[in-house]
Write a protein that holds these residues in place. Sequence first.
Motif, PDB file in Angstrom:
ATOM      1  N   LEU A  99       0.970  -1.366   0.192  1.00  0.00           N
ATOM      2  CA  LEU A  99       0.264  -0.114  -0.058  1.00  0.00           C
ATOM      3  C   LEU A  99       0.834   1.105  -0.011  1.00  0.00           C
ATOM      4  O   LEU A  99       2.207   1.130   0.686  1.00  0.00           O
ATOM      5  CB  LEU A  99      -0.656  -0.200   1.544  1.00  0.00           C
ATOM      6  N   LEU A 100       0.212   2.070  -0.720  1.00  0.00           N
ATOM      7  CA  LEU A 100       1.630   3.226  -1.050  1.00  0.00           C
ATOM      8  C   LEU A 100       0.018   4.252  -0.171  1.00  0.00           C
ATOM      9  O   LEU A 100      -1.229   4.710  -0.747  1.00  0.00           O
ATOM     10  CB  LEU A 100       1.149   3.956  -1.786  1.00  0.00           C
ATOM     11  N   CYS A 101       0.153   5.288   0.897  1.00  0.00           N
ATOM     12  CA  CYS A 101      -0.443   6.101   1.849  1.00  0.00           C
ATOM     13  C   CYS A 101      -0.039   7.576   1.337  1.00  0.00           C
ATOM     14  O   CYS A 101       1.226   7.516   1.945  1.00  0.00           O
ATOM     15  CB  CYS A 101      -0.345   5.257   2.685  1.00  0.00           C
ATOM     16  N   ARG A 102      -0.771   8.256   1.670  1.00  0.00           N
ATOM     17  CA  ARG A 102      -0.291   9.633   1.533  1.00  0.00           C
ATOM     18  C   ARG A 102      -0.616  10.519   2.960  1.00  0.00           C
ATOM     19  O   ARG A 102      -2.195  10.006   3.705  1.00  0.00           O
ATOM     20  CB  ARG A 102      -0.627  10.641   0.921  1.00  0.00           C
ATOM     21  N   ARG A 103      -0.291  11.501   3.251  1.00  0.00           N
ATOM     22  CA  ARG A 103      -0.856  11.979   4.776  1.00  0.00           C
ATOM     23  C   ARG A 103      -1.899  13.230   4.575  1.00  0.00           C
ATOM     24  O   ARG A 103      -1.330  13.483   3.207  1.00  0.00           O
ATOM     25  CB  ARG A 103       0.074  12.955   5.246  1.00  0.00           C
ATOM     26  N   TYR A 104      -3.283  13.617   4.548  1.00  0.00           N
ATOM     27  CA  TYR A 104      -4.347  14.402   4.127  1.00  0.00           C
ATOM     28  C   TYR A 104      -4.776  14.527   5.700  1.00  0.00           C
ATOM     29  O   TYR A 104      -5.403  13.517   6.721  1.00  0.00           O
ATOM     30  CB  TYR A 104      -5.234  12.661   3.412  1.00  0.00           C
ATOM     31  N   ARG A 105      -4.338  15.838   5.630  1.00  0.00           N
ATOM     32  CA  ARG A 105      -4.662  16.600   6.893  1.00  0.00           C
ATOM     33  C   ARG A 105      -4.073  15.905   8.249  1.00  0.00           C
ATOM     34  O   ARG A 105      -3.237  15.410   8.834  1.00  0.00           O
ATOM     35  CB  ARG A 105      -6.997  16.875   7.430  1.00  0.00           C
ATOM     36  N   PHE A 106      -5.101  15.524   9.123  1.00  0.00           N
ATOM     37  CA  PHE A 106      -4.920  14.043  10.392  1.00  0.00           C
ATOM     38  C   PHE A 106      -5.040  12.776  10.231  1.00  0.00           C
ATOM     39  O   PHE A 106      -5.310  11.965  11.187  1.00  0.00           O
ATOM     40  CB  PHE A 106      -5.014  14.850  11.689  1.00  0.00           C
ATOM     41  N   ASP A 107      -4.948  12.939   8.797  1.00  0.00           N
ATOM     42  CA  ASP A 107      -5.663  11.237   8.391  1.00  0.00           C
ATOM     43  C   ASP A 107      -4.256  10.799   7.301  1.00  0.00           C
ATOM     44  O   ASP A 107      -3.612  11.357   7.061  1.00  0.00           O
ATOM     45  CB  ASP A 107      -7.308  10.982   8.116  1.00  0.00           C
ATOM     46  N   VAL A 108      -5.232   9.459   6.935  1.00  0.00           N
ATOM     47  CA  VAL A 108      -3.788   8.628   6.210  1.00  0.00           C
ATOM     48  C   VAL A 108      -4.774   7.999   5.035  1.00  0.00           C
ATOM     49  O   VAL A 108      -5.482   8.046   4.987  1.00  0.00           O
ATOM     50  CB  VAL A 108      -3.220   7.471   6.709  1.00  0.00           C
ATOM     51  N   LEU A 109      -4.624   8.907   3.986  1.00  0.00           N
ATOM     52  CA  LEU A 109      -5.234   7.862   2.912  1.00  0.00           C
ATOM     53  C   LEU A 109      -4.896   7.553   1.469  1.00  0.00           C
ATOM     54  O   LEU A 109      -3.212   7.565   1.296  1.00  0.00           O
ATOM     55  CB  LEU A 109      -5.566   9.456   1.526  1.00  0.00           C
ATOM     56  N   CYS A 110      -5.080   6.134   1.303  1.00  0.00           N
ATOM     57  CA  CYS A 110      -4.402   5.371   0.509  1.00  0.00           C
ATOM     58  C   CYS A 110      -4.738   5.753  -0.513  1.00  0.00           C
ATOM     59  O   CYS A 110      -5.501   5.806  -1.160  1.00  0.00           O
ATOM     60  CB  CYS A 110      -5.417   3.834   0.456  1.00  0.00           C
ATOM     61  N   VAL A 111      -3.611   6.129  -1.773  1.00  0.00           N
ATOM     62  CA  VAL A 111      -3.599   6.469  -2.424  1.00  0.00           C
ATOM     63  C   VAL A 111      -2.876   5.808  -4.112  1.00  0.00           C
ATOM     64  O   VAL A 111      -3.364   5.242  -5.463  1.00  0.00           O
ATOM     65  CB  VAL A 111      -2.335   7.699  -3.179  1.00  0.00           C
ATOM     66  N   HIS A 112      -2.635   4.290  -3.364  1.00  0.00           N
ATOM     67  CA  HIS A 112      -1.862   2.829  -4.489  1.00  0.00           C
ATOM     68  C   HIS A 112      -1.986   1.908  -3.780  1.00  0.00           C
ATOM     69  O   HIS A 112      -1.529   1.744  -2.544  1.00  0.00           O
ATOM     70  CB  HIS A 112      -1.116   3.297  -5.275  1.00  0.00           C
ATOM     71  N   GLN A 113      -2.034   0.866  -4.483  1.00  0.00           N
ATOM     72  CA  GLN A 113      -2.322  -0.254  -3.962  1.00  0.00           C
ATOM     73  C   GLN A 113      -2.229  -1.505  -4.653  1.00  0.00           C
ATOM     74  O   GLN A 113      -2.147  -1.860  -6.307  1.00  0.00           O
ATOM     75  CB  GLN A 113      -3.377  -0.887  -3.266  1.00  0.00           C
ATOM     76  N   GLU A 114      -0.840  -2.469  -4.725  1.00  0.00           N
ATOM     77  CA  GLU A 114      -0.456  -3.616  -5.768  1.00  0.00           C
ATOM     78  C   GLU A 114      -1.311  -5.000  -4.656  1.00  0.00           C
ATOM     79  O   GLU A 114      -0.452  -5.298  -3.486  1.00  0.00           O
ATOM     80  CB  GLU A 114       1.135  -2.930  -6.327  1.00  0.00           C
ATOM     81  N   SER A 115      -1.778  -6.186  -4.961  1.00  0.00           N
ATOM     82  CA  SER A 115      -1.166  -7.085  -4.387  1.00  0.00           C
ATOM     83  C   SER A 115      -0.383  -8.237  -5.252  1.00  0.00           C
ATOM     84  O   SER A 115      -0.672  -8.765  -6.597  1.00  0.00           O
ATOM     85  CB  SER A 115      -2.985  -7.223  -4.479  1.00  0.00           C
ATOM     86  N   GLY A 116       0.192  -9.419  -4.101  1.00  0.00           N
ATOM     87  CA  GLY A 116       0.740 -10.615  -4.653  1.00  0.00           C
ATOM     88  C   GLY A 116       0.715 -11.071  -4.625  1.00  0.00           C
ATOM     89  O   GLY A 116       0.837 -12.463  -4.309  1.00  0.00           O
ATOM     90  N   THR A 117      -0.782 -11.627  -3.878  1.00  0.00           N
ATOM     91  CA  THR A 117      -1.910 -13.000  -3.078  1.00  0.00           C
ATOM     92  C   THR A 117      -3.223 -12.576  -3.302  1.00  0.00           C
ATOM     93  O   THR A 117      -3.641 -12.139  -3.618  1.00  0.00           O
ATOM     94  CB  THR A 117      -1.166 -12.791  -1.257  1.00  0.00           C
ATOM     95  N   ASP A 118      -3.834 -13.856  -3.339  1.00  0.00           N
ATOM     96  CA  ASP A 118      -5.506 -14.095  -3.501  1.00  0.00           C
ATOM     97  C   ASP A 118      -5.107 -14.790  -1.815  1.00  0.00           C
ATOM     98  O   ASP A 118      -6.991 -14.913  -1.831  1.00  0.00           O
ATOM     99  CB  ASP A 118      -6.165 -14.740  -4.104  1.00  0.00           C
ATOM    100  N   ALA A 119      -4.846 -14.651  -1.210  1.00  0.00           N
ATOM    101  CA  ALA A 119      -5.152 -15.347   0.040  1.00  0.00           C
ATOM    102  C   ALA A 119      -5.640 -14.213   1.238  1.00  0.00           C
ATOM    103  O   ALA A 119      -6.625 -14.716   1.871  1.00  0.00           O
ATOM    104  CB  ALA A 119      -4.060 -16.431   1.098  1.00  0.00           C
TER     105      ALA A 119
END
Length: 249
Positions: A99-119
């Motif tokens: 997961l790639l996340c960015r700070r957004y105010r006093f929260d965190v926002l996911c901006v990109h995801q890469e998956s290497g599993t179906d588990a």
Amino acid sequence: MNSHEKMLGLLDLFDSEDNAVSVTVEEMHDRLGYTRSTLYRYLKTLTDAGLLTSLPSVGYMLGPRIVELDYKIRTGDILIRAARPVMEGLASQFRGIALLCRRYRFDVLCVHQESGTDAIHSGYERGRRRSLLHGAASIAILSYLPDHQLRKFHGEAKEQFKQAGFGETLRDAKALLREHRQRGWVSTAGDVTPGLTGIAAPVFDARSEIIGSLSLTLPDSQLHAKALGDIAERVTFCANVISKTIAYS
């Protein structure tokens, strides 16, 4: 607030905790208190700009311009472009979700995801926001928050800090965050999702200021110390690659 801030405040109605998909004029009037003439003027401006759209029996929704801007971010954002190759390799190597996340105010926002599993499946998808106080991806950012911002955040959320295990005082929280900085990475087990381990490292901009984090989610909440350390070393290396790529862009 000035008129521009009030107009943009309409967009915040779609960012509420109830995850509203559409909002009627009556709901806007009740929640914001704007006069109807002012409200309709703002709605016309935002609709003409493509930021909002409407359906007669539904109400107002986020408009097509938002979708267009999202496409441009996904394809052109320097941070995502720098992170995508290392995220693909990381997720594939350890059969987890990066997961790639960015700070957004006093929260965190996911901006990109890469998956290497179906588990496993991560519900923390692109566009979802989460507290800075929970999960490795969040705490890796919180650990490098500038002191004045940390003080402000703690002042607004003392009880939340306590419930999240950061101690009774700001001093307690600072001591724990200092340990994370000294180690260079953060790991949590079952903090957000039971049975999963998160390992994260900070990502910095060209001025060495914290902008986000790179994390790896694994389907194991009981990794032994050596395995955890080895994986964390790789996550940290990849986060450093992203930071340096951004700095040299």
